[in-house]
Design a protein around this motif. Structure first.
Motif, PDB file in Angstrom:
ATOM      1  N   THR A   2     -44.612  11.119   1.309  1.00 31.61           N
ATOM      2  CA  THR A   2     -45.295  11.151   0.115  1.00 31.61           C
ATOM      3  C   THR A   2     -45.824   9.990  -0.604  1.00 31.61           C
ATOM      4  O   THR A   2     -46.845   9.859  -1.243  1.00 31.61           O
ATOM      5  N   SER A   3     -45.169   8.715  -0.594  1.00 28.96           N
ATOM      6  CA  SER A   3     -45.572   7.423  -0.829  1.00 28.96           C
ATOM      7  C   SER A   3     -46.873   6.992  -0.108  1.00 28.96           C
ATOM      8  O   SER A   3     -47.452   5.981  -0.794  1.00 28.96           O
ATOM      9  N   ASN A   4     -47.012   7.397   1.044  1.00 24.51           N
ATOM     10  CA  ASN A   4     -48.165   6.809   1.820  1.00 24.51           C
ATOM     11  C   ASN A   4     -49.387   7.954   2.182  1.00 24.51           C
ATOM     12  O   ASN A   4     -50.077   7.759   2.981  1.00 24.51           O
ATOM     13  N   ASN A   5     -49.388   8.941   1.084  1.00 21.30           N
ATOM     14  CA  ASN A   5     -50.523   9.865   1.060  1.00 21.30           C
ATOM     15  C   ASN A   5     -50.478  10.796   2.251  1.00 21.30           C
ATOM     16  O   ASN A   5     -51.861  10.688   2.700  1.00 21.30           O
ATOM     17  N   CYS A   6     -49.563  11.239   2.829  1.00 19.10           N
ATOM     18  CA  CYS A   6     -49.368  12.136   3.823  1.00 19.10           C
ATOM     19  C   CYS A   6     -50.447  13.361   3.379  1.00 19.10           C
ATOM     20  O   CYS A   6     -50.380  13.882   2.206  1.00 19.10           O
ATOM     21  N   ARG A   7     -51.211  13.668   4.264  1.00 25.83           N
ATOM     22  CA  ARG A   7     -52.288  14.901   3.813  1.00 25.83           C
ATOM     23  C   ARG A   7     -51.903  16.126   4.237  1.00 25.83           C
ATOM     24  O   ARG A   7     -52.249  17.054   3.928  1.00 25.83           O
ATOM     25  N   GLN A   8     -51.180  16.060   5.423  1.00 27.22           N
ATOM     26  CA  GLN A   8     -50.879  17.490   6.104  1.00 27.22           C
ATOM     27  C   GLN A   8     -49.799  17.147   7.179  1.00 27.22           C
ATOM     28  O   GLN A   8     -49.574  16.221   7.934  1.00 27.22           O
ATOM     29  N   VAL A   9     -48.880  18.313   7.254  1.00 25.40           N
ATOM     30  CA  VAL A   9     -47.832  18.248   8.363  1.00 25.40           C
ATOM     31  C   VAL A   9     -47.907  19.500   9.248  1.00 25.40           C
ATOM     32  O   VAL A   9     -48.129  20.379   8.567  1.00 25.40           O
ATOM     33  N   VAL A  10     -48.209  19.341  10.606  1.00 23.43           N
ATOM     34  CA  VAL A  10     -48.236  20.347  11.462  1.00 23.43           C
ATOM     35  C   VAL A  10     -46.933  20.617  12.211  1.00 23.43           C
ATOM     36  O   VAL A  10     -46.690  19.341  12.833  1.00 23.43           O
ATOM     37  N   ARG A  11     -46.318  21.729  12.292  1.00 27.60           N
ATOM     38  CA  ARG A  11     -45.034  21.533  12.953  1.00 27.60           C
ATOM     39  C   ARG A  11     -44.824  22.799  14.099  1.00 27.60           C
ATOM     40  O   ARG A  11     -45.525  23.768  13.915  1.00 27.60           O
ATOM     41  N   ALA A  12     -44.213  22.582  15.045  1.00 28.56           N
ATOM     42  CA  ALA A  12     -43.929  23.729  16.038  1.00 28.56           C
ATOM     43  C   ALA A  12     -42.468  23.170  16.463  1.00 28.56           C
ATOM     44  O   ALA A  12     -41.728  22.193  16.552  1.00 28.56           O
ATOM     45  N   THR A  13     -41.854  24.434  17.096  1.00 30.47           N
ATOM     46  CA  THR A  13     -40.390  24.407  17.607  1.00 30.47           C
ATOM     47  C   THR A  13     -40.410  24.741  19.163  1.00 30.47           C
ATOM     48  O   THR A  13     -41.076  25.481  19.440  1.00 30.47           O
ATOM     49  N   TYR A  14     -39.642  23.880  19.837  1.00 37.01           N
ATOM     50  CA  TYR A  14     -39.330  24.156  21.379  1.00 37.01           C
ATOM     51  C   TYR A  14     -37.891  24.169  21.532  1.00 37.01           C
ATOM     52  O   TYR A  14     -37.147  23.556  21.125  1.00 37.01           O
ATOM     53  N   THR A  15     -37.647  25.184  22.522  1.00 30.72           N
ATOM     54  CA  THR A  15     -36.592  25.451  22.927  1.00 30.72           C
ATOM     55  C   THR A  15     -36.423  25.200  24.587  1.00 30.72           C
ATOM     56  O   THR A  15     -36.945  25.485  25.210  1.00 30.72           O
ATOM     57  N   SER A  16     -34.978  24.801  24.933  1.00 21.49           N
ATOM     58  CA  SER A  16     -34.521  24.956  26.357  1.00 21.49           C
ATOM     59  C   SER A  16     -33.242  24.612  26.451  1.00 21.49           C
ATOM     60  O   SER A  16     -32.463  23.661  25.775  1.00 21.49           O
ATOM     61  N   ASP A  17     -32.391  25.284  27.112  1.00 23.91           N
ATOM     62  CA  ASP A  17     -31.016  25.484  27.625  1.00 23.91           C
ATOM     63  C   ASP A  17     -30.072  25.084  26.504  1.00 23.91           C
ATOM     64  O   ASP A  17     -29.421  24.390  26.342  1.00 23.91           O
ATOM     65  N   GLY A  18     -30.155  25.998  25.171  1.00 27.82           N
ATOM     66  CA  GLY A  18     -29.315  26.011  24.107  1.00 27.82           C
ATOM     67  C   GLY A  18     -29.804  25.020  23.331  1.00 27.82           C
ATOM     68  O   GLY A  18     -29.139  24.739  22.398  1.00 27.82           O
ATOM     69  N   VAL A  19     -30.862  24.243  23.395  1.00 24.45           N
ATOM     70  CA  VAL A  19     -31.349  23.174  22.522  1.00 24.45           C
ATOM     71  C   VAL A  19     -32.460  23.596  21.953  1.00 24.45           C
ATOM     72  O   VAL A  19     -33.423  23.815  22.653  1.00 24.45           O
ATOM     73  N   ALA A  20     -32.587  23.354  20.666  1.00 27.00           N
ATOM     74  CA  ALA A  20     -33.761  23.416  19.825  1.00 27.00           C
ATOM     75  C   ALA A  20     -34.263  22.363  19.198  1.00 27.00           C
ATOM     76  O   ALA A  20     -33.800  21.474  18.748  1.00 27.00           O
ATOM     77  N   VAL A  21     -35.960  21.984  19.420  1.00 31.09           N
ATOM     78  CA  VAL A  21     -36.391  20.613  18.850  1.00 31.09           C
ATOM     79  C   VAL A  21     -37.627  21.384  17.982  1.00 31.09           C
ATOM     80  O   VAL A  21     -38.350  21.997  18.238  1.00 31.09           O
ATOM     81  N   THR A  22     -37.484  20.697  16.759  1.00 32.30           N
ATOM     82  CA  THR A  22     -38.803  20.996  15.954  1.00 32.30           C
ATOM     83  C   THR A  22     -39.291  19.620  15.695  1.00 32.30           C
ATOM     84  O   THR A  22     -38.855  18.334  15.461  1.00 32.30           O
TER      85      THR A  22
END
Length: 279
Positions: free
Chosen positions: A156-176
């Protein structure tokens, strides 16, 4: 004075003496010869002077011609007509095309659309031979709403304009992974340096809630005007131990995937700009 025979001529005097015609004739002849000699000599002298003058003129003229001729440049030395060469394409140096990194360093150059479909295409990510299935995706311009703890003020202090997220999974682990968009490279770098945990995890599409109120792995990186942040944990919601390697490796792989997608975006724009310039 004696006048010959008889007295002086006059009234009552004797007749005048008879002139000596022969002597007079000789005198007249001598006068005529002297005149002809003078005339002829003058004519000859004038002719001689004229000849000398003519000779002098001819000699002088010839000398001037020779002198002038020696001063004139030979045909080989005559200057040729100056002709300005026509410009060649090789003489013109067009501006060098922008590199991919230059394009994504500033929002004024990085103009391609930004969305989840462009940044996270397909249904999986393959990194170094390891495959991760893609789950939910999302995009927001409210950057603070998807950030926790130290990441919130960094965005917020550096003027973020947008955040695009995605989640991936493999072998019991999830990463966003969240890709945050800034105006320029300097702002993205400041956000990366100030960042800490955590991007908010994104469940959905068959993936349950994870990394909420529990220990997880996180990463922070930046390239160009983009910051990219990950959070990795177990899909069952359990705590990630300090000696974990699975969540750590998955988090790094998905971060590498995000990096490659940003660079693909940069390369595509650079190629398009080079093609337009060449045309």
């Amino acid at each position: 004075m004696s006048f010959g025979q008889g007295g002086p001529y006059g009234p009552g005097g004797s007749q005048p003496p008879t002139p000596d015609w022969t002597a007079l004739a000789d005198t007249a002849a001598r006068d005529r010869r002297r005149k002809w000699l003078l005339f002829g000599g003058g004519a000859l002298a004038a002719a001689a002077v004229a000849a000398i003058v003519a000779t002098a003129v001819i000699t002088s003229g010839g000398g001037d011609d020779d002198k002038n001729a020696s001063q004139l440049p030979s045909p080989k030395k005559l200057p040729s007509q100056s002709v300005t060469p026509e410009p060649r394409f090789s003489d013109v140096n067009p501006p060098a095309p922008l590199s991919p990194l230059e394009i994504i360093a500033n929002g004024k150059k990085d103009k391609a659309p930004i969305d989840a479909a462009g940044l996270f295409p397909g249904d999986r990510a393959i990194v170094k031979g390891r495959s991760y299935t893609k789950g939910a995706t999302a995009s927001t311009k409210d950057c603070g709403s998807v950030a926790q703890k130290k990441l919130y003020p960094a965005l917020t202090s550096n003027n973020c304009r947008q955040v695009v997220r995605a989640t991936y999974t493999s072998d019991g682990v999830a990463v966003t992974v969240g890709i945050a968009v800034f105006d320029n490279q300097a702002a993205a770098q400041k956000a990366k340096d100030a960042a800490g945990p955590f991007i908010v995890s994104l469940p959905g599409d068959g993936i349950g809630t994870f990394c909420r109120n529990t220990a997880c792995r996180s990463t922070s990186n930046a390239i160009g005007r983009y910051g990219y942040f990950t959070i990795a944990g177990y899909t069952d919601g359990s705590k990630v131990p300090t000696n974990d390697t699975k969540a750590r490796l998955a988090g790094r792989d998905v971060a590498d995937h995000a990096f490659s997608r940003i660079m693909q975006r940069a390369t595509a724009q650079a190629s398009a700009a080079a093609t337009a310039s060449a045309g």
